[in-house]
Design a protein around this motif. Sequence first.
Motif, PDB file in Angstrom:
ATOM      1  N   GLU A  16       0.869  -1.162   0.000  1.00 17.96           N
ATOM      2  CA  GLU A  16       0.000   0.000   0.000  1.00 17.96           C
ATOM      3  C   GLU A  16       0.915   1.223   0.000  1.00 17.96           C
ATOM      4  N   ALA A  17       0.642   2.174  -0.874  1.00 17.96           N
ATOM      5  CA  ALA A  17       1.563   3.308  -1.025  1.00 17.96           C
ATOM      6  C   ALA A  17       0.796   4.581  -1.337  1.00 17.96           C
ATOM      7  N   THR A  18       1.481   5.697  -1.110  1.00 21.37           N
ATOM      8  CA  THR A  18       0.970   7.001  -1.535  1.00 21.37           C
ATOM      9  C   THR A  18       1.986   7.631  -2.474  1.00 21.37           C
ATOM     10  N   ILE A  19       1.525   7.997  -3.651  1.00 19.28           N
ATOM     11  CA  ILE A  19       2.360   8.622  -4.677  1.00 19.28           C
ATOM     12  C   ILE A  19       1.951  10.084  -4.803  1.00 19.28           C
ATOM     13  N   ARG A  20       2.932  10.959  -4.749  1.00 19.72           N
ATOM     14  CA  ARG A  20       2.668  12.393  -4.960  1.00 19.72           C
ATOM     15  C   ARG A  20       3.102  12.785  -6.360  1.00 19.72           C
ATOM     16  N   VAL A  50      -0.627  19.639  -6.380  1.00 20.51           N
ATOM     17  CA  VAL A  50      -0.116  18.274  -6.354  1.00 20.51           C
ATOM     18  C   VAL A  50      -1.299  17.326  -6.306  1.00 20.51           C
ATOM     19  N   VAL A  51      -1.064  16.107  -6.761  1.00 23.12           N
ATOM     20  CA  VAL A  51      -2.077  15.059  -6.709  1.00 23.12           C
ATOM     21  C   VAL A  51      -1.499  13.899  -5.919  1.00 23.12           C
ATOM     22  N   ASP A  52      -2.164  13.517  -4.851  1.00 23.23           N
ATOM     23  CA  ASP A  52      -1.747  12.371  -4.045  1.00 23.23           C
ATOM     24  C   ASP A  52      -2.634  11.184  -4.388  1.00 23.23           C
ATOM     25  N   LEU A  53      -1.998  10.060  -4.689  1.00 18.21           N
ATOM     26  CA  LEU A  53      -2.713   8.833  -5.024  1.00 18.21           C
ATOM     27  C   LEU A  53      -2.412   7.766  -3.979  1.00 18.21           C
ATOM     28  N   ASP A  54      -3.425   7.253  -3.325  1.00 18.09           N
ATOM     29  CA  ASP A  54      -3.271   6.065  -2.495  1.00 18.09           C
ATOM     30  C   ASP A  54      -3.481   4.868  -3.404  1.00 18.09           C
TER      31      ASP A  54
END
Length: 327
Positions: free
Chosen positions: A69-73, A194-198
């Motif tokens: 599980e990750a968060t990408i900025r 910015v866009v954060d994606l879980d």
Amino acid sequence: MAAPGILLVDKPGGITSHDVVARARRALGTRKIGHAGTLDPMATGLLVLGVEGATRLLTFVVGLDKTYEATIRLGVSTDTDDADGEVIAATDASPLASEAISEAIAALTGRISQVPSTYSAIKVDGRRAYDLARAGQDVQLKAREVTVSRFDIVAERRASAGSAARGLAARGEGSAAGGQGSGAGPVASADSGVVDLDVVVDCSSGTYIRSLARDLGAALGVGGHLTALRRTRIGPFDVADAAAIDALADARSVEPAEAAAAVLGRLDVTAEEARDLRHGKRLVGAAERLAADPTAAIDPDGRLVGIVGRRGADVKSTMNMPEEAPR
């Protein structure tokens, strides 16, 4: 002496995987503990440790598929491809359409060619790549084939770079300042988006989630890096069954037979067959009983005899395990 087994540990952020091994050695009173793959200091989640004779099983765990599980900025790049590094570029990501993000993720799913992060533990001429990079050397790593079988977006959040940075600081997460990188770069203005994606990623061993974040940002033309990472699964082992770092002394390890059977499948053998395998003899004509090769041979008392494989029509041990006391 500590009982042999596979110990599942839920690593917290801020410490190295080797710190976890050291703590496990102290908690269990043994030096004979190894691991089946590390996590970066900022990452959390599942570490698989082998204790005593079960360290020999780790070779079969290292190559198993994993879930993260990750968060990408999107909109900010760092020199380490994660939040521990220095910001090297920032681009307004607010115009990005969700459909474009999904299309770029689809292109990074399946069998892909991936260049590992420069700040990785891969060895180059006997030295870790991150040591060379921190020393200012130009590190060129070769692309490798990996498989990303799932790359799903769980949540999407949009914010200004300024508010996103304040949110990170409030949670005590990594930022550009004081990171492991080599030099400061441009920082996004407060009104840049910015866009954060879980995301959830299922992937083959050797896949770098940091590289997925970097490559996703590059494909969208805005840059990207990883701000959070948690490993939740390695093969059949799940972080839900893992012990906390402060509870290792009382943690229940997975017995060698149970662990080996979960990873490789099992061949139940008689007491006589178990004795023959331990003495290096073949089980004549037994290859048809194998559902997989290699597989774990289990005796009538539920103990792991060893790892066996086909030899023509026969079965022979390829790795004998130390004989356990009857239970």
